[in-house]
Motif scaffolding. Structure first.
Motif, PDB file in Angstrom:
ATOM      1  N   GLY A   1     -77.812   4.173 -11.000  1.00 55.54           N
ATOM      2  CA  GLY A   1     -76.495   4.079 -10.346  1.00 55.54           C
ATOM      3  C   GLY A   1     -75.458   4.670 -11.278  1.00 55.54           C
ATOM      4  N   VAL A   2     -74.770   5.750 -10.834  1.00 47.63           N
ATOM      5  CA  VAL A   2     -73.819   6.481 -11.698  1.00 47.63           C
ATOM      6  C   VAL A   2     -72.417   6.349 -11.091  1.00 47.63           C
ATOM      7  N   PRO A   3     -71.404   5.827 -11.830  1.00 48.78           N
ATOM      8  CA  PRO A   3     -70.036   5.723 -11.285  1.00 48.78           C
ATOM      9  C   PRO A   3     -69.396   7.105 -11.111  1.00 48.78           C
ATOM     10  N   GLN A   4     -68.616   7.215 -10.036  1.00 47.65           N
ATOM     11  CA  GLN A   4     -67.908   8.483  -9.753  1.00 47.65           C
ATOM     12  C   GLN A   4     -66.786   8.693 -10.759  1.00 47.65           C
ATOM     13  N   GLY A   5     -66.571   9.910 -11.237  1.00 46.78           N
ATOM     14  CA  GLY A   5     -65.486  10.193 -12.181  1.00 46.78           C
ATOM     15  C   GLY A   5     -64.110  10.013 -11.543  1.00 46.78           C
ATOM     16  N   GLU A   6     -63.114   9.497 -12.300  1.00 44.37           N
ATOM     17  CA  GLU A   6     -61.755   9.314 -11.805  1.00 44.37           C
ATOM     18  C   GLU A   6     -60.987  10.643 -11.844  1.00 44.37           C
ATOM     19  N   GLN A   7     -59.972  10.733 -10.973  1.00 45.29           N
ATOM     20  CA  GLN A   7     -59.142  11.927 -10.945  1.00 45.29           C
ATOM     21  C   GLN A   7     -58.295  12.011 -12.205  1.00 45.29           C
ATOM     22  N   GLY A   8     -58.144  13.210 -12.785  1.00 47.21           N
ATOM     23  CA  GLY A   8     -57.352  13.391 -14.002  1.00 47.21           C
ATOM     24  C   GLY A   8     -55.874  13.095 -13.801  1.00 47.21           C
ATOM     25  N   LEU A   9     -55.159  12.608 -14.872  1.00 46.66           N
ATOM     26  CA  LEU A   9     -53.728  12.308 -14.840  1.00 46.66           C
ATOM     27  C   LEU A   9     -52.915  13.562 -15.140  1.00 46.66           C
ATOM     28  N   PRO A  10     -51.676  13.637 -14.667  1.00 49.44           N
ATOM     29  CA  PRO A  10     -50.817  14.795 -14.995  1.00 49.44           C
ATOM     30  C   PRO A  10     -50.513  14.814 -16.489  1.00 49.44           C
ATOM     31  N   GLY A  11     -50.285  16.006 -17.049  1.00 49.53           N
ATOM     32  CA  GLY A  11     -49.993  16.143 -18.464  1.00 49.53           C
ATOM     33  C   GLY A  11     -48.625  15.578 -18.822  1.00 49.53           C
ATOM     34  N   LYS A  12     -48.441  15.130 -20.057  1.00 54.45           N
ATOM     35  CA  LYS A  12     -47.173  14.588 -20.560  1.00 54.45           C
ATOM     36  C   LYS A  12     -46.266  15.713 -21.059  1.00 54.45           C
ATOM     37  N   ASN A  13     -44.918  15.362 -21.164  1.00 58.30           N
ATOM     38  CA  ASN A  13     -43.951  16.316 -21.735  1.00 58.30           C
ATOM     39  C   ASN A  13     -44.246  16.558 -23.190  1.00 58.30           C
ATOM     40  N   GLY A  14     -43.924  17.743 -23.645  1.00 59.97           N
ATOM     41  CA  GLY A  14     -44.137  18.049 -25.053  1.00 59.97           C
ATOM     42  C   GLY A  14     -43.152  17.300 -25.924  1.00 59.97           C
ATOM     43  N   GLU A  15     -43.453  17.016 -27.148  1.00 59.50           N
ATOM     44  CA  GLU A  15     -42.591  16.302 -28.078  1.00 59.50           C
ATOM     45  C   GLU A  15     -41.556  17.249 -28.683  1.00 59.50           C
ATOM     46  N   ASN A  16     -40.440  16.648 -29.190  1.00 58.97           N
ATOM     47  CA  ASN A  16     -39.400  17.439 -29.852  1.00 58.97           C
ATOM     48  C   ASN A  16     -39.954  18.118 -31.086  1.00 58.97           C
ATOM     49  N   GLY A  17     -39.401  19.219 -31.392  1.00 55.20           N
ATOM     50  CA  GLY A  17     -39.807  19.912 -32.595  1.00 55.20           C
ATOM     51  C   GLY A  17     -39.387  19.157 -33.835  1.00 55.20           C
ATOM     52  N   LYS A  18     -39.945  19.488 -34.957  1.00 55.35           N
ATOM     53  CA  LYS A  18     -39.676  18.785 -36.201  1.00 55.35           C
ATOM     54  C   LYS A  18     -38.469  19.341 -36.964  1.00 55.35           C
ATOM     55  N   ASP A  19     -37.852  20.429 -36.426  1.00 56.41           N
ATOM     56  CA  ASP A  19     -36.728  21.014 -37.172  1.00 56.41           C
ATOM     57  C   ASP A  19     -35.408  20.367 -36.840  1.00 56.41           C
ATOM     58  N   GLY A  20     -35.483  19.237 -36.067  1.00 57.69           N
ATOM     59  CA  GLY A  20     -34.247  18.524 -35.737  1.00 57.69           C
ATOM     60  C   GLY A  20     -33.593  19.035 -34.505  1.00 57.69           C
ATOM     61  N   LYS A  21     -33.987  20.171 -34.041  1.00 60.29           N
ATOM     62  CA  LYS A  21     -33.377  20.732 -32.840  1.00 60.29           C
ATOM     63  C   LYS A  21     -34.104  20.210 -31.635  1.00 60.29           C
ATOM     64  N   ASP A  22     -33.362  20.152 -30.585  1.00 57.51           N
ATOM     65  CA  ASP A  22     -34.005  19.745 -29.345  1.00 57.51           C
ATOM     66  C   ASP A  22     -34.990  20.810 -28.919  1.00 57.51           C
ATOM     67  N   GLY A  23     -36.170  20.385 -28.693  1.00 59.28           N
ATOM     68  CA  GLY A  23     -37.160  21.355 -28.247  1.00 59.28           C
ATOM     69  C   GLY A  23     -37.182  21.446 -26.741  1.00 59.28           C
ATOM     70  N   LYS A  24     -37.872  22.421 -26.338  1.00 62.62           N
ATOM     71  CA  LYS A  24     -38.009  22.575 -24.904  1.00 62.62           C
ATOM     72  C   LYS A  24     -39.009  21.555 -24.386  1.00 62.62           C
ATOM     73  N   ASP A  25     -38.672  21.167 -23.168  1.00 67.55           N
ATOM     74  CA  ASP A  25     -39.650  20.251 -22.546  1.00 67.55           C
ATOM     75  C   ASP A  25     -40.998  20.953 -22.425  1.00 67.55           C
ATOM     76  N   GLY A  26     -42.044  20.179 -22.748  1.00 67.52           N
ATOM     77  CA  GLY A  26     -43.403  20.760 -22.585  1.00 67.52           C
ATOM     78  C   GLY A  26     -43.745  20.925 -21.119  1.00 67.52           C
TER      79      GLY A  26
END
Length: 572
Positions: A488-513
């Motif tokens: 008996g093999v369980p069916q795979g779940e549907q994948g979740l949407p990707g998350k927003n990208g994190e801010n850059g490390k240079d202190g500036k606001d980065g673009k949304d991922g």
């Protein structure tokens, strides 16, 4: 053919002791003198004292006959053992092969009489003194009426030893006895007891007798011999019919009589071969003696080859028995093997039978199936939640991912003492349940390698646990030769949407991922399609084989324990 035999009248009687006389007889065969050339002639003589004159029963003597012209002579010297009395006479003729050819006369007998002489010898019990020869002749005459018994075993001719004569007082009865000589075997001493006769008157001087004429020259006598077949005395070629061997005396029964009975001896044989039966009275019971004692002294173990022995180191009244018992020989070793183990119906008796022998046992077990118990509450399915390669790794996990009642197992290698140990999580810690590897059992026969065949793969809900079930496959004899496996093999779940990208490390606001791509829906397995790789199959088969081996080890361990319990508790 008529045969006759007549005796010269002047010799039809003579006195006892006249051994120089010659009796003349005339045998005729139809009034003719027979030709006795090459023949053996024997006179047969019987006494009429205890016989019918016309039908005599026993011979008193036998003597050779001498041919003299037309006559046959009988020398009185040859029958000097005969005592006074009347006798009948026959002449027997034998050929050179000792075969009887004729008896004279063919009817009736010739007869003669031996008269008493001046000594009056007629009965040895009435004489005060007699010569040894006269005693012997009289003794023979007394023995003649005794009937001859059957032929006995050849005897040993006894020897005559010393002859002793003892004088008795006048008036006593004479006696004679044979006494065994203790110094020389088969030798007897002859003892005479003769009374002294009364002194008689002096007799007148006798008239000198005229000189006697010279007697007839005597012929050489015949040397007797014993016939090997008949045991009779043989004179020349003639069988005298007289038994030469002595009589036999045997002991028959010996019976214990009552103390009041008299001792008796009876002859259950005959007059020639006696069988003596004795009855001996039992002795009277003696007085009760002092009570004795019997004690056991030393008991010693001897060698296996020694004989058992009991010796008395005490005395006849107070015994102390020392016993030596040989050690038993070392026996051969025995073997015990397990034969068939059969499950019988509940309620039957468990049995163990030996199909081997007393030396090499083969035990067959019949074990009743247990009674079905009460149905319990539904339990949680047995499942190994997770395995660890050591106890330390298990404890370091602190039960992460485990619910109360979940099982885990240590899976390392067979050399690890913790391998195959089973634990359960109680919500706080892992509790040790048991070692599923089991003690090593009795090595069994090499079994068939079971085969695994995938039967079905079932799709389960995405949150369900995978399942594996085994169904045994049996041959026609009921032996398990493989298993079919259902997954008996369980069916795979549907994948979740990707998350927003994190801010850059240079202190500036980065673009949304950029938003991740939505997961692909799981595929529905298609029946008949094999989605397992070779590596997946080998891993599953390895886990399956490990599970089967552990169950087989458990069964052998239990059987070994049961057998050892039966042997140790004396139930076999």
């Amino acid at each position: 053919m008529s045969r006759s035999l007549t005796i010269d009248q002047k010799w039809q009687d003579w006195k006892f002791g006249d051994t120089d006389a010659v009796m003349t007889t005339t045998p005729l065969n139809d009034d003719q003198m027979p030709d006795f050339t090459g023949k053996t002639l024997t006179f047969k003589i019987a006494s009429t004292a205890n016989n019918d004159l016309q039908h005599p029963q026993d011979f008193a003597a036998s003597a050779p006959g001498y041919v003299d012209g037309k006559n046959v002579q009988l020398k009185t010297e040859d029958i000097k053992q005969l005592t006074p009395g009347t006798y009948v006479l026959e002449l027997w003729v034998f050929n050179n092969k000792s075969k009887l050819e004729g008896i004279y006369p063919s009817k009736g007998f010739a007869s003669f009489t031996i008269e008493e002489n001046t000594m009056g010898i007629a009965d040895i019990s009435n004489v005060s003194s007699l010569t040894l020869n006269a005693f012997w002749n009289a003794l023979v005459q007394k023995l003649l009426p005794i009937k001859q018994g059957p032929k006995g075993d050849p005897g040993i001719t006894p020897k005559l030893g010393k002859v002793t004569v003892t004088m008795l007082a006048a008036g006593q009865s004479p006696a004679a006895s044979l006494m065994p000589n203790t110094d020389t075997p088969n030798t007897y001493d002859l003892v005479f007891q003769i009374p002294i006769g009364a002194k008689g008157d002096k007799g007148d001087p006798g008239v000198p007798g005229a000189p006697g004429g010279q007697g007839l020259p005597g012929k050489d006598g015949l040397t007797p011999k014993i016939d090997d077949k008949t045991g009779h005395w043989i004179l020349g070629n003639a069988d005298t019919g007289v038994v030469a061997n002595g009589a036999a005396v045997k002991i028959g029964t010996v019976t214990t009589g009552k103390p009041t009975d008299k001792a008796t001896v009876t002859n259950s044989g005959d007059d020639h071969d006696a069988v003596l039966d004795f009855t001996i009275p039992q002795g009277k019971t003696g007085e009760t003696g002092p009570a004795g004692t019997v004690k056991i002294g030393k008991v010693t173990t001897g060698k296996p080859t020694d004989n058992a022995s009991v010796t008395n180191s005490g005395d006849d009244h107070n015994a102390v028995l020392d016993i030596t018992i040989p050690q038993g020989a070392t026996g051969e070793g025995t073997t015990v093997k397990v034969g068939k183990v059969t499950t019988v119906e509940p309620g039957q008796q468990a049995t163990v039978t030996n199909s081997g022998d007393d030396h090499n046992a083969v035990l067959n077990f019949a074990v009743p199936q247990g009674q079905q118990g009460f149905r319990g509450p539904a339990g949680k399915d047995f499942e190994i939640k997770q395995t660890f390669d050591s106890v330390a790794a298990m404890n370091d996990s602190k039960g992460a991912g485990f619910d109360d009642g979940d099982f885990t197992m240590i899976v390392s290698d067979t050399q690890d003492p913790d391998n195959a140990k089973l634990y359960v999580w109680d919500g706080k810690e892992f509790k040790y349940i048991g070692d599923l590897s089991g003690a090593q059992g009795i090595k069994g026969d090499t079994g068939l390698t079971p085969t695994l065949q995938i039967n079905a793969v079932t799709k389960l809900a995405p949150d369900a646990q995978p399942t594996v079930s085994y169904t045994p496959v049996k041959d026609k004899d009921g032996n398990i030769v493989g298993y079919t496996v259902d997954y008996g093999v369980p069916q795979g779940e549907q994948g979740l949407p990707g998350k927003n990208g994190e801010n850059g490390k240079d202190g500036k606001d980065g673009k949304d991922g950029a938003q991740g791509a939505p997961g692909q829906p799981g595929k529905t397995p298609v029946k008949g399609t094999d989605y397992w790789t070779d590596a997946d199959k080998q891993a599953i088969q390895a886990e399956d084989q490990k599970y089967i081996d552990s169950k087989v080890s458990d069964a052998y361990a239990k059987a070994k324990t049961d057998i050892e319990d039966l042997i140790e508790n004396g139930k076999w």
